[in-house]
Scaffold this motif. Structure first.
Motif, PDB file in Angstrom:
ATOM      1  N   ILE A   1      -5.118  20.058 -12.874  1.00 28.14           N
ATOM      2  CA  ILE A   1      -3.992  18.695 -12.266  1.00 28.14           C
ATOM      3  C   ILE A   1      -4.162  19.196 -10.038  1.00 28.14           C
ATOM      4  N   SER A   2      -4.010  20.327  -9.735  1.00 29.96           N
ATOM      5  CA  SER A   2      -4.485  20.542  -8.674  1.00 29.96           C
ATOM      6  C   SER A   2      -5.048  19.750  -7.927  1.00 29.96           C
ATOM      7  N   ILE A   3      -6.634  19.614  -8.656  1.00 29.14           N
ATOM      8  CA  ILE A   3      -7.547  18.521  -8.442  1.00 29.14           C
ATOM      9  C   ILE A   3      -6.866  16.898  -8.508  1.00 29.14           C
TER      10      ILE A   3
ATOM     11  N   LEU B   1       5.771  14.232 -11.313  1.00 30.69           N
ATOM     12  CA  LEU B   1       6.024  14.061 -12.701  1.00 30.69           C
ATOM     13  C   LEU B   1       5.480  14.295 -13.984  1.00 30.69           C
ATOM     14  N   ILE B   2       3.935  14.509 -13.882  1.00 27.20           N
ATOM     15  CA  ILE B   2       2.937  15.008 -15.475  1.00 27.20           C
ATOM     16  C   ILE B   2       3.061  15.933 -14.817  1.00 27.20           C
ATOM     17  N   ARG B   3       2.777  16.873 -13.883  1.00 28.55           N
ATOM     18  CA  ARG B   3       2.845  17.812 -13.030  1.00 28.55           C
ATOM     19  C   ARG B   3       4.124  19.237 -14.120  1.00 28.55           C
ATOM     20  N   LEU B   4       5.190  18.293 -13.609  1.00 26.13           N
ATOM     21  CA  LEU B   4       6.917  18.945 -14.464  1.00 26.13           C
ATOM     22  C   LEU B   4       6.180  18.694 -15.474  1.00 26.13           C
TER      23      LEU B   4
ATOM     24  N   THR C   1       1.071  -0.908   0.288  1.00 20.58           N
ATOM     25  CA  THR C   1       0.233  -0.207  -0.103  1.00 20.58           C
ATOM     26  C   THR C   1       0.967   1.064   0.448  1.00 20.58           C
ATOM     27  N   ILE C   2       2.199   1.040   0.941  1.00 19.55           N
ATOM     28  CA  ILE C   2       2.575   2.653   0.474  1.00 19.55           C
ATOM     29  C   ILE C   2       3.431   2.698  -0.388  1.00 19.55           C
ATOM     30  N   ILE C   3       4.033   1.374  -0.981  1.00 18.38           N
ATOM     31  CA  ILE C   3       4.789   1.629  -2.109  1.00 18.38           C
ATOM     32  C   ILE C   3       3.678   1.909  -3.428  1.00 18.38           C
ATOM     33  N   THR C   4       2.705   1.251  -3.403  1.00 20.36           N
ATOM     34  CA  THR C   4       1.756   1.925  -4.251  1.00 20.36           C
ATOM     35  C   THR C   4       1.242   3.591  -4.162  1.00 20.36           C
ATOM     36  N   TRP C   5       0.871   4.069  -3.055  1.00 23.85           N
ATOM     37  CA  TRP C   5       0.936   5.605  -3.232  1.00 23.85           C
ATOM     38  C   TRP C   5       2.150   5.900  -3.548  1.00 23.85           C
ATOM     39  N   PHE C   6       3.204   5.536  -2.706  1.00 22.48           N
ATOM     40  CA  PHE C   6       4.257   6.606  -3.569  1.00 22.48           C
ATOM     41  C   PHE C   6       4.363   6.418  -4.456  1.00 22.48           C
ATOM     42  N   VAL C   7       4.645   5.427  -5.352  1.00 21.07           N
ATOM     43  CA  VAL C   7       4.566   5.364  -7.043  1.00 21.07           C
ATOM     44  C   VAL C   7       3.566   6.605  -7.769  1.00 21.07           C
ATOM     45  N   LEU C   8       2.310   6.653  -7.317  1.00 18.08           N
ATOM     46  CA  LEU C   8       1.305   7.529  -7.588  1.00 18.08           C
ATOM     47  C   LEU C   8       1.735   8.786  -7.619  1.00 18.08           C
ATOM     48  N   ALA C   9       2.176   8.991  -6.266  1.00 11.76           N
ATOM     49  CA  ALA C   9       1.826  10.826  -5.830  1.00 11.76           C
ATOM     50  C   ALA C   9       3.455  10.692  -6.849  1.00 11.76           C
ATOM     51  N   ASN C  10       4.470  10.508  -7.045  1.00 16.51           N
ATOM     52  CA  ASN C  10       5.476  10.698  -7.780  1.00 16.51           C
ATOM     53  C   ASN C  10       5.418  10.684  -8.849  1.00 16.51           C
ATOM     54  N   SER C  11       4.572   9.761  -9.229  1.00 19.23           N
ATOM     55  CA  SER C  11       3.449   9.939 -10.761  1.00 19.23           C
ATOM     56  C   SER C  11       3.232  11.417 -11.592  1.00 19.23           C
ATOM     57  N   PHE C  12       2.321  11.502 -10.260  1.00 18.78           N
ATOM     58  CA  PHE C  12       1.290  12.986 -10.503  1.00 18.78           C
ATOM     59  C   PHE C  12       2.563  13.838 -10.354  1.00 18.78           C
TER      60      PHE C  12
END
Length: 231
Positions: free
Chosen positions: A51-53, A23-26, A10-21
């Motif tokens: 993207i803020s949402i 990266l998309i913002r960048l 669960t922690i790793i999944t959230w971490f990957v998703l958060a960093n993916s978002f």
């Protein structure tokens, strides 16, 4: 902090998703900077809100996926982390108050629900502080938005004034150069410029020759006046 209380997947999944978002913002930010200024706002205004949402959803998910129900220390830690992210979002997103409001509501609502139904007595007090914190952050974002807007208008007016001065200088230079009369510019007892008609009427080939001659004569005249005064 949460490794021993929440499933690792669960922690790793959230971490990957958060960093993916992130990266998309960048990527979107780089696209935004690559466009001409007149195309930036119309093209990316809706994306900015979206993207803020999405970013708010990624941090709101912390209170759903990573919230240990029986660990007050970890719950408090999560509350501080989310509050820190909201503070950072206020400074980043205040160009649009709707983006700030969306981020705050989406990020803090799951945390408020968890704290309200928590078994710890102090959780209700923390929930109240979170509400007060959200109100304060939104108020700060509105002030920042006002400051940004005022700064934008001041800069815009400065650019208009600067452009008006440039246009005025161009018109003056055109009239100066095309005048049928001879004109000489004098500054601090030195001739600094002349128009083509002055060069023509003085039978010189270039403006530099005329100005050099006038400067030499002016210097001799000043010396003569100085000697006359001394005598």
């Amino acid at each position: 902090m949460l490794w021993n209380f929440i499933a690792h997947t669960t922690i790793i999944t959230w971490f990957v998703l958060a960093n993916s978002f992130s990266l998309i913002r960048l990527v979107v930010y780089r696209q935004f900077k690559s466009l001409p200024k007149e195309q930036q706002i119309p093209t990316f205004f809706s994306r900015f809100i979206l993207i803020s949402i999405i970013s708010g959803c990624s941090w709101g998910a912390v209170s759903v996926w990573l919230f240990p129900s029986n660990e007050l220390t970890q719950q408090t830690f999560i509350a501080f982390v989310i509050a820190g992210m909201c503070t950072g979002a206020v400074t980043t997103l205040s160009a649009n108050t709707r983006a700030v409001g969306s981020f705050l509501v989406i990020t803090l609502s799951p945390l408020l629900v968890q704290l309200t139904f928590s078994s710890w007595a102090i959780s209700n007090a923390i929930a109240l502080m979170v509400i007060l914190f959200a109100i304060m952050m939104y108020g700060i974002s509105k002030r920042l938005n006002q400051t940004i807007t005022e700064s934008f208008f001041i800069r815009h007016e400065h650019l208009l004034t600067e452009q008006a001065l440039i246009n005025s200088e161009k018109r003056y230079r055109t009239l100066f150069n095309q005048s049928a009369d001879a004109h000489l510019l004098l500054k601090d007892d030195q001739f600094i410029d002349c128009n083509p008609m002055a060069v023509k009427m003085s039978n010189y080939h270039t403006a530099g020759e005329l100005l050099a001659t006038l400067s030499t004569k002016a210097l001799k005249l000043n010396k003569a006046i100085h000697l006359s005064n001394c005598c």
